[in-house]
Scaffold this motif. Structure first.
Motif: not given
Ligand SMILES: [Zn+2]
Length: 287
Positions: A91, A78, A89, A82, A105
């Motif tokens: 998050h 992951h 990001p 990015h 995401e």
């Protein structure tokens, strides 16, 4: 925003640059491809990973040592996503929650799934696997990936009429459907509660696991008019109140096997896979 085709193409390109693949894939090799090294770190309880690049260009990918090894492998992929996709990001939502992920995401998760379960290695395994979550569990072991990622890709690539459904708190938050099920307009509504008395609902309520059982198609699929025997298999992950369901039609007459494609030409495959009916959260609503 990148679409599904862009993401799959970029991920497959990236994999090609990383050299020959072995199973399970090396996420360290993926990180190294973008000048990164993976370090385990103590992060916040719900944090998966973060990255930073030194002025020298060296990239550090920090993964949460409290997460399971499979989760950490996915997190590395992951973070690579990015960087490769150039997506900042976001998050703020927990990564296990399909319901609350932002599009960026989700794109990175999709890229990560492609890295962890590469099409070239995974697709032949899907074609030869039995239906059921036991077989998906074996594939997950082989690829050292989570049941969620493996199940999602399994349905996406399956030649059968099948769907992999993820529910959170007893409500459907995500589903991945096979191309044939999408063609057959087998729609599963997001936000719908698990059908009452379904195998999945009963296992969530505490009933023990048995073997896959017959399900009611019109309880799962909106406006389902066709005949056919629907089979349901399930697992419940109590820690996150997450229920995984695999649904498939087991009826030769309704579901004759798709014509054999001797060589799956990748571009031709993409056209078929990406037929405009997108399986991703938030984009799968009926027109
Ligand atoms: Zn992210």
């Amino acid at each position: 925003m990148l679409d599904e085709l862009d993401i799959a193409t970029k991920a497959r390109e990236f994999i090609r640059h990383c050299g020959p693949l072995a199973l399970p894939v090396s996420v360290d090799a993926y990180a190294a491809q973008i000048g990164g090294t993976v370090v385990e770190d103590t992060l916040g309880e719900k944090e998966d990973a973060w990255s930073f690049r030194e002025p020298s260009g060296k990239l550090h990918i920090c993964v949460n040592c409290a997460q399971t090894p499979r989760r950490r492998r996915f997190s590395v992929c992951h973070e690579v996503a990015h960087v490769v996709l150039g997506i900042e990001p976001d998050h703020s939502a927990p990564s296990w929650s399909y319901a609350r992920r932002s599009p960026g995401e989700i794109a990175c998760d999709d890229f990560a799934a492609e890295l962890l379960l590469p099409y070239k290695l995974f697709k032949p395994r899907v074609d030869s696997a039995d239906m059921g979550l036991a077989a998906i569990g074996e594939l997950a072991d082989e690829f050292d990936a989570s049941l969620q990622s493996t199940g999602s890709r399994f349905a996406t690539f399956s030649r059968e009429l099948c769907a992999f459904v993820v529910s959170e708190g007893g409500k459907i938050s995500y589903s991945a459907r096979s191309p044939r099920l999408r063609e057959a307009k087998g729609w599963i509504r997001r936000g719908m509660p698990l059908p009452a008395d379904s195998y999945s609902a009963r296992v969530r309520a505490g009933e023990g696991l048995s073997s896959p059982e017959e399900a009611e198609p019109d309880q799962w699929f909106e406006d389902w008019q066709r005949d056919g025997v629907l089979i349901e298999d399930t697992r419940h992950l109590g820690k996150w109140d997450q229920t995984l369901t695999l649904l498939w039609f087991d009826d030769e007459e309704l579901a004759p096997p798709a014509p054999e494609r001797k060589q799956w030409e990748e571009d031709a495959y993409r056209l078929r896979e990406l037929d405009g009916v997108l399986p991703w959260p938030g984009r799968s609503k009926r027109k």
